[in-house]
Write a protein that holds these residues in place. Structure first.
Motif, mmCIF file in Angstrom:
data_model
loop_
_atom_site.group_PDB
_atom_site.id
_atom_site.type_symbol
_atom_site.label_atom_id
_atom_site.label_comp_id
_atom_site.label_asym_id
_atom_site.label_seq_id
_atom_site.Cartn_x
_atom_site.Cartn_y
_atom_site.Cartn_z
ATOM 1 N N TYR A 486 0.795 -1.224 0.000
ATOM 2 C CA TYR A 486 0.000 0.000 0.000
ATOM 3 C C TYR A 486 0.833 1.283 0.000
ATOM 4 O O TYR A 486 0.410 2.292 -0.555
ATOM 5 N N GLY A 487 1.993 1.271 0.666
ATOM 6 C CA GLY A 487 2.800 2.470 0.795
ATOM 7 C C GLY A 487 2.286 3.395 1.887
ATOM 8 O O GLY A 487 1.204 3.179 2.466
ATOM 9 N N PHE A 488 3.067 4.440 2.198
ATOM 10 C CA PHE A 488 2.702 5.454 3.185
ATOM 11 C C PHE A 488 2.740 6.828 2.509
ATOM 12 O O PHE A 488 3.292 6.965 1.416
ATOM 13 N N PRO A 489 2.186 7.856 3.135
ATOM 14 C CA PRO A 489 2.236 9.193 2.539
ATOM 15 C C PRO A 489 3.674 9.621 2.241
ATOM 16 O O PRO A 489 4.512 9.679 3.135
ATOM 17 N N GLY A 490 3.969 9.890 0.985
ATOM 18 C CA GLY A 490 5.316 10.315 0.595
ATOM 19 C C GLY A 490 6.324 9.194 0.523
ATOM 20 O O GLY A 490 7.501 9.441 0.268
ATOM 21 N N ALA A 491 5.898 7.950 0.747
ATOM 22 C CA ALA A 491 6.826 6.811 0.721
ATOM 23 C C ALA A 491 6.160 5.632 0.029
ATOM 24 O O ALA A 491 5.276 4.980 0.599
ATOM 25 N N PHE A 492 6.586 5.374 -1.210
ATOM 26 C CA PHE A 492 6.015 4.280 -1.982
ATOM 27 C C PHE A 492 7.144 3.411 -2.527
ATOM 28 O O PHE A 492 8.150 3.930 -3.021
ATOM 29 N N PRO A 493 6.982 2.088 -2.446
ATOM 30 C CA PRO A 493 8.054 1.190 -2.911
ATOM 31 C C PRO A 493 8.194 1.137 -4.433
ATOM 32 O O PRO A 493 9.239 0.756 -4.943
ATOM 33 N N ARG A 494 7.119 1.518 -5.159
ATOM 34 C CA ARG A 494 7.162 1.449 -6.622
ATOM 35 C C ARG A 494 6.511 2.690 -7.217
ATOM 36 O O ARG A 494 5.601 3.275 -6.615
ATOM 37 N N GLU A 495 6.956 3.077 -8.383
ATOM 38 C CA GLU A 495 6.361 4.205 -9.082
ATOM 39 C C GLU A 495 4.989 3.820 -9.626
ATOM 40 O O GLU A 495 4.736 2.678 -9.970
ATOM 41 N N GLY A 496 4.107 4.815 -9.686
ATOM 42 C CA GLY A 496 2.788 4.595 -10.264
ATOM 43 C C GLY A 496 1.781 3.967 -9.336
ATOM 44 O O GLY A 496 0.677 3.610 -9.774
ATOM 45 N N MET A 497 2.086 3.822 -8.040
ATOM 46 C CA MET A 497 1.132 3.231 -7.105
ATOM 47 C C MET A 497 -0.009 4.203 -6.827
ATOM 48 O O MET A 497 0.154 5.422 -6.903
ATOM 49 N N ASP A 498 -1.164 3.665 -6.506
ATOM 50 C CA ASP A 498 -2.344 4.474 -6.213
ATOM 51 C C ASP A 498 -2.177 5.108 -4.832
ATOM 52 O O ASP A 498 -2.273 4.434 -3.809
ATOM 53 N N GLU A 499 -1.951 6.430 -4.817
ATOM 54 C CA GLU A 499 -1.702 7.113 -3.543
ATOM 55 C C GLU A 499 -2.930 7.118 -2.642
ATOM 56 O O GLU A 499 -2.805 7.239 -1.424
ATOM 57 N N SER A 500 -4.122 6.996 -3.222
ATOM 58 C CA SER A 500 -5.336 6.985 -2.403
ATOM 59 C C SER A 500 -5.441 5.730 -1.547
ATOM 60 O O SER A 500 -6.186 5.697 -0.565
ATOM 61 N N GLN A 501 -4.696 4.682 -1.913
ATOM 62 C CA GLN A 501 -4.719 3.434 -1.143
ATOM 63 C C GLN A 501 -3.653 3.397 -0.053
ATOM 64 O O GLN A 501 -3.563 2.435 0.710
ATOM 65 N N ALA A 502 -2.828 4.447 0.022
ATOM 66 C CA ALA A 502 -1.744 4.471 1.011
ATOM 67 C C ALA A 502 -2.305 4.465 2.434
ATOM 68 O O ALA A 502 -3.340 5.076 2.711
ATOM 69 N N LEU A 503 -1.631 3.773 3.333
ATOM 70 C CA LEU A 503 -2.001 3.780 4.750
ATOM 71 C C LEU A 503 -1.516 5.092 5.357
ATOM 72 O O LEU A 503 -0.329 5.420 5.287
ATOM 73 N N SER A 504 -2.406 5.845 5.971
ATOM 74 C CA SER A 504 -2.103 7.233 6.337
ATOM 75 C C SER A 504 -1.051 7.383 7.431
ATOM 76 O O SER A 504 -0.353 8.390 7.479
ATOM 77 N N ALA A 505 -0.927 6.398 8.329
ATOM 78 C CA ALA A 505 0.052 6.441 9.427
ATOM 79 C C ALA A 505 0.113 7.828 10.054
ATOM 80 O O ALA A 505 1.155 8.482 10.054
ATOM 81 N N PRO A 506 -0.999 8.334 10.617
ATOM 82 C CA PRO A 506 -1.050 9.738 11.045
ATOM 83 C C PRO A 506 -0.034 10.124 12.111
ATOM 84 O O PRO A 506 0.593 11.187 12.014
ATOM 85 N N GLN A 507 0.148 9.275 13.151
ATOM 86 C CA GLN A 507 1.106 9.639 14.193
ATOM 87 C C GLN A 507 2.534 9.674 13.670
ATOM 88 O O GLN A 507 3.308 10.570 14.005
ATOM 89 N N ALA A 508 2.888 8.687 12.844
ATOM 90 C CA ALA A 508 4.241 8.661 12.290
ATOM 91 C C ALA A 508 4.491 9.885 11.416
ATOM 92 O O ALA A 508 5.582 10.468 11.425
ATOM 93 N N THR A 509 3.476 10.292 10.662
ATOM 94 C CA THR A 509 3.602 11.494 9.834
ATOM 95 C C THR A 509 3.808 12.726 10.709
ATOM 96 O O THR A 509 4.626 13.597 10.399
ATOM 97 N N LEU A 510 3.070 12.798 11.820
ATOM 98 C CA LEU A 510 3.206 13.929 12.734
ATOM 99 C C LEU A 510 4.593 13.956 13.373
ATOM 100 O O LEU A 510 5.238 15.019 13.440
ATOM 101 N N MET A 511 5.073 12.807 13.851
ATOM 102 C CA MET A 511 6.407 12.748 14.464
ATOM 103 C C MET A 511 7.481 13.162 13.455
ATOM 104 O O MET A 511 8.427 13.891 13.791
ATOM 105 N N THR A 512 7.319 12.701 12.222
ATOM 106 C CA THR A 512 8.287 13.040 11.183
ATOM 107 C C THR A 512 8.271 14.532 10.892
ATOM 108 O O THR A 512 9.325 15.159 10.708
#
Length: 681
Positions: A486-512
């Protein structure tokens, strides 16, 4: 039967058994994977103690010599591993900043195992002061103990069988819904309707369909659900339309796309500011109990932790010698993992060892105080309500400032690579602190359950250590699997992945975001500052509500999450919270007629079925998400596409949305029916 009579009766019963440990390991894998998925998706985790106790009772009853103490050790082990998954609130940041390209298995495992085991050791000196000789309520610990007692008292184990049926049925329903939505595509997971509110401003009515989030909403309750709704309304009916009205939107741009862009680039940072000030406020309001917990911890250590051979079985902790051996192994593990992590930083030998020593000292020293604080808060307000995210924010700030000072001393900020490394190291240290905090938050609850059912503390502590190691082994591969699929916001293992399916990981995004802001001087802090101001207003409203009504509240942290999270993820949480409230009101009215002498007891007995069914919904959808992630990764690896199970094309989208809405309504009706018709008494 008095408590001590019950304890002496249970004296010779087996507790820490091989079959119990194996069952605990299996439950651990299930609930750890579920919590990792749910936490990355929406920033929430659920307590696995009660579902684990129910499953344990239902399975172990097949053995003639099973008993309440063995069941207690199984739930102790499983709850530790489920709680350890809170490390996901920090560690995905290493991928978001681009330092890791995938989760390093051994480093992730060692962070979780060492941090979790330290959390167990740091709370051992607190047991007598905070569990035995205290009037702290420990709500989840008492609830788990009551369930174990009820299951043990039932000769035929009907409570355990009924409970596991609710978990399994909820799991099957949720898994099938997730398969037909995220997998086959016949059901949509959301429905968004856009409305114009000005010349160049729009808002939306979001509907999200997720059994796991519906169950999570049922568990968090009305206050948090309404608070998230308030945050969502503030974001999408206030902040987004206003910022759109003053923005220079390029001609030809879809207003819905512009709204999404403004929310992502500006309004989410306001949510981060609100969450940050809310977490700090929560810690400030608990400052007195936090300090009391730290004082108890220091006093317990200064007393020497001596063990009297004549102590009752129920008052024996792990021996100082065994604690010392485990602590030494943990320190060796931390040195090893810190060395492995820092060896990629291109530091001189002397500088690297300075970073290792300081990093471990910060993690261990802060972890000791965090353990006392979290243990006390868990006893006071419960594990689910304890602000682990606030501890994480405090940890990332302290770690970043220490690393910043070290970086200035070592001169590593002369290049972007040096700044990236420093940010990653601060996140790495905070991951250890968060693991300590999470386990400390759970450990004393389990020890309270043990006290109430007659368990042996040192055996529980061993089970907790086993649970930490088992959970650490499970977390790393599940994290990597979900990232690859699925990938995370701003972090995807492959190009062209559907960003809407990314797992939001809200706390990790905030800490970052916080870590990047400390190490970078070019970040726009203005929207975070606006969020802080809005958070202060919400805090004032919350204080006034509590003071004047004594009944209602508006949790500021939940309001911040309402601003920060995608709205289609929030609506199922709101629906679940409202459903919980409506069912609770109905049950109270019915109980007032049927059993006026024990209204609360009757409501609680019925509501327990709702808790178990909600847990099943969470586990079912989460595990299906993990299974589908494995299928996606296998498909991509073998040259297939990103949606190997999909059976319909985009033209089916509108039909899928209405089918998703219908299925979601039917699920809520079934949920209410199960709770209302419960017969636990």
């Amino acid at each position: 039967m008095k408590q001590h009579d019950f304890m002496s009766h249970e004296l010779k019963l087996p507790e820490l058994t091989i079959r119990g440990m194996i069952l605990g390991l299996l439950i651990t894998i299930v609930f750890t994977a579920s919590n990792v998925y749910l936490g990355l998706k929406v920033g929430l985790t659920f307590s696995s103690a009660i579902p684990a106790a129910i499953i344990s009772m239902a399975i172990l009853r097949m053995f003639k010599d099973s008993n309440i103490l063995e069941n207690n050790l199984v739930q102790t082990q499983a709850s530790a591993a489920g709680t350890l998954s809170a490390v996901i609130f920090v560690i995905p940041g290493l991928l978001m900043i681009g330092y890791w390209q995938g989760f390093q298995f051994w480093q992730t495992l060692m962070i979780c195992a060492c941090g979790g085991c330290l959390g167990v050791l740091f709370t051992i000196p607190l047991r007598r002061a905070m569990v035995v000789n205290t009037d702290l309520p420990y709500p989840e610990g008492r609830a788990a103990a009551e369930i174990l007692k009820v299951g043990s008292a039932s000769a035929e184990g009907k409570s355990g069988v009924s409970g596991i049926r609710d978990i399994v049925s909820g799991g099957i329903i949720a898994a099938l819904i997730n398969l037909f939505s995220s997998g086959f595509g016949y059901l949509s997971s959301s429905m968004l309707a856009w409305f114009s509110v000005g010349k160049q401003a729009v808002t939306l009515l979001p509907l999200g369909f997720s059994p796991a989030l519906l169950g999570a909403g049922y568990l968090i309750g009305l206050a948090s659900g309404i608070a998230m709704l308030v945050g969502m309304i503030a974001a999408w009916c206030g902040f987004v339309p206003y910022l759109m009205s003053i923005a220079d939107i390029p001609a030809g741009t879809e207003l819905s796309d512009a709204a999404q862009s403004i929310w992502s680039a500006k309004v989410r940072f306001m949510g981060a500011g609100t969450m940050g000030i809310a977490a700090i406020w929560t810690l400030l309001t608990l400052m007195k109990p936090i300090m009391d917990g730290i004082k108890m911890s220091i006093k317990a250590v200064s007393d020497g932790g001596k063990v009297d051979d004549n102590l009752h079985r129920m008052d024996t902790d792990m021996t100082p010698k065994s604690i010392g051996i485990v602590f030494l192994l943990i320190i060796i593990g931390l040195v090893t993992v810190f060395y492995s992590f820092l060896s990629d930083g291109h530091l001189s030998t002397g500088t690297m060892w300075l970073y290792i020593i300081v990093g471990i000292l910060v993690a261990v020293a802060m972890g000791f105080f965090v353990a006392a604080a979290c243990g006390y808060m868990a006893g006071l307000i419960g594990t689910s309500s304890s602000p682990i995210s606030g501890i994480g924010i405090l940890g990332i700030i302290v770690s970043s400032l220490v690393v910043l000072a070290l970086g200035d001393y070592a001169g590593i900020f002369t290049s972007p690579e040096g700044t990236l490394f420093a940010t990653a190291f601060a996140i790495f240290i905070t991951s250890v602190i968060t693991s300590i905090a999470a386990i400390s938050n759970d450990n004393l609850q389990d020890l309270k359950t043990g006290l109430l059912v007659g368990a042996t503390p040192w055996k529980q502590q061993v089970a907790l250590l086993i649970g930490c190691i088992a959970g650490a082994v499970a977390i790393a591969p599940v994290l990597n699997l979900l990232y690859e699929a699925y990938g995370f916001p701003g972090a995807f293992p492959r190009e062209g992945m559907d960003e809407s399916q990314a797992l939001s990981a809200p706390q990790a995004t905030l800490m970052t975001t916080i870590a990047r802001g400390i190490f970078s001087s070019n970040m726009d802090w203005s929207y975070i500052f606006y969020g802080v101001i809005f958070g202060v207003i919400i805090i004032i409203v919350d204080v006034l509500l509590k003071k004047n009504t004594k009944k209602y509240s508006l949790p500021p942290l939940a309001v911040g999450m309402g601003i920060y999270l995608p709205p289609e993820l929030e609506m199922p949480l709101v629906f679940g919270a409202v459903l919980s409230y409506v069912i609770h009101i109905y049950l109270r009215k019915r109980a007032a007629v049927r059993s006026p002498r024990d209204i609360e007891g009757d409501v609680e007995n019925c509501n327990r079925r709702g808790v178990l069914f909600a847990s099943g919904l969470i586990v079912g959808e989460s595990l299906m998400g993990v299974i589908m992630a494995a299928i996606i990764v296998i498909s991509v690896t073998s040259g297939g596409d990103e949606s190997p199970l999909r059976m319909v094309d985009a033209s089916f989208g509108s039909t899928a949305e209405w089918l998703g809405l219908l299925v979601n309504i039917l699920l809520m009706v079934e949920f209410a029916r199960r709770v209302i018709t419960a017969k636990f008494k």
